[in-house]
Design a protein around this motif. Structure first.
Motif, PDB file in Angstrom:
ATOM      1  N   GLN A 195       0.982  -1.204   0.026  1.00 55.17           N
ATOM      2  CA  GLN A 195      -0.092   0.088  -0.021  1.00 55.17           C
ATOM      3  C   GLN A 195       0.903   1.242   0.034  1.00 55.17           C
ATOM      4  O   GLN A 195       0.543   2.204  -0.848  1.00 55.17           O
ATOM      5  N   SER A 196       1.863   1.371   0.806  1.00 50.55           N
ATOM      6  CA  SER A 196       2.722   2.383   0.835  1.00 50.55           C
ATOM      7  C   SER A 196       3.533   2.657  -0.504  1.00 50.55           C
ATOM      8  O   SER A 196       3.834   3.705  -1.167  1.00 50.55           O
ATOM      9  N   GLN A 197       3.935   1.501  -1.321  1.00 50.85           N
ATOM     10  CA  GLN A 197       4.585   1.575  -2.568  1.00 50.85           C
ATOM     11  C   GLN A 197       3.544   2.161  -3.427  1.00 50.85           C
ATOM     12  O   GLN A 197       3.997   2.981  -4.530  1.00 50.85           O
ATOM     13  N   GLN A 198       2.197   1.832  -3.395  1.00 52.29           N
ATOM     14  CA  GLN A 198       1.272   2.232  -4.469  1.00 52.29           C
ATOM     15  C   GLN A 198       1.066   3.578  -4.310  1.00 52.29           C
ATOM     16  O   GLN A 198       0.838   4.452  -5.192  1.00 52.29           O
ATOM     17  N   ARG A 199       1.063   4.187  -2.891  1.00 54.75           N
ATOM     18  CA  ARG A 199       0.721   5.703  -2.644  1.00 54.75           C
ATOM     19  C   ARG A 199       1.972   6.455  -3.058  1.00 54.75           C
ATOM     20  O   ARG A 199       2.131   7.534  -3.604  1.00 54.75           O
ATOM     21  N   ALA A 200       3.242   5.763  -3.093  1.00 53.24           N
ATOM     22  CA  ALA A 200       4.495   6.423  -3.493  1.00 53.24           C
ATOM     23  C   ALA A 200       4.488   6.508  -5.161  1.00 53.24           C
ATOM     24  O   ALA A 200       5.096   7.595  -5.633  1.00 53.24           O
ATOM     25  N   LYS A 202       2.021   6.939  -7.074  1.00 54.21           N
ATOM     26  CA  LYS A 202       0.617   7.666  -7.535  1.00 54.21           C
ATOM     27  C   LYS A 202       1.241   9.177  -7.602  1.00 54.21           C
ATOM     28  O   LYS A 202       2.043   9.703  -6.916  1.00 54.21           O
TER      29      LYS A 202
END
Length: 203
Positions: A195-200, A202
């Motif tokens: 999830q943190s990778q996906q936010r990063a 975006k």
């Protein structure tokens, strides 16, 4: 007056009888309380499953993590080692373990996979590498390598993870959730990282 002389009198007999009745009632109350406590107490069974070297504990509605890990490993090896010859047996073996909520979905998926395995004459073998239990989600993760090979093709080796939720009903394991995917176990820690990778990524 001595006690022995008093007990021989009518008043002594009456006093002794009243005292005996109190004792009997007290004993009956103790027996009832003990019986209720024994009836309500969860009975624990100690087992040593074949895939583990230490004891595990099972009650009517719960089990130790080692017990669930053992069943997770058994299910992963059962589902991950499939040939056209034993495909139908696997469906029969896993059917009694399925919870009602996933019963139809799992059996339908297995039926489709069995048809494909028989049609393509594919043999699948699973080699487990890690077995993990996550107490926060009550899930068992069995990860390893899955090798599939047809009659005239080279072996195809891919990572594979089996994810299970196993609950205990009347001392028996019941499979309430199953997921299979070609990646690392989706533990809470790994999901947070993803999830943190996906936010990063975006914009």
């Amino acid at each position: 007056m001595r006690l022995s002389d008093f007990l021989e009198t009518w008043d002594g007999h009456e006093t002794e009888n009243r005292f005996s009745r109190v004792i009997i009632i007290g004993l009956l109350v103790i027996c009832v309380i003990t019986s209720l406590a024994a009836w309500r107490t969860e009975r624990s069974i100690i087992l040593v499953p074949p895939t583990l070297t230490k004891e595990v504990e099972v009650t009517r509605t719960s089990a130790s993590s080692e017990f669930k890990e053992s069943w997770g490993l058994f299910l992963a090896e059962l589902l991950g080692n499939t040939t056209p010859a034993n495909a139908d047996f696997l469906k029969t073996a896993i059917e009694p373990l399925l919870a009602p909520d996933i019963y139809r979905t799992v059996l339908d998926a297995m039926t489709d996979q069995i048809k494909a395995i028989k049609m393509d004459r594919v043999a699948i073998s699973f080699t487990p590498r890690h077995v993990d239990y996550e107490s926060e989600t009550d899930k068992v993760f069995v990860s390893g390598e899955l090798k599939s090979q047809g009659p005239s093709s080279k072996p195809d080796v891919k990572p594979r993870t089996y994810e299970f939720t196993i609950v205990i009903k009347n001392y028996r394991p019941r499979l309430e959730f199953i997921d299979v995917y070609p990646e690392e176990p989706r533990t809470l820690e790994r999901l947070k990282v993803l999830q943190s990778q996906q936010r990063a990524t975006k914009p």
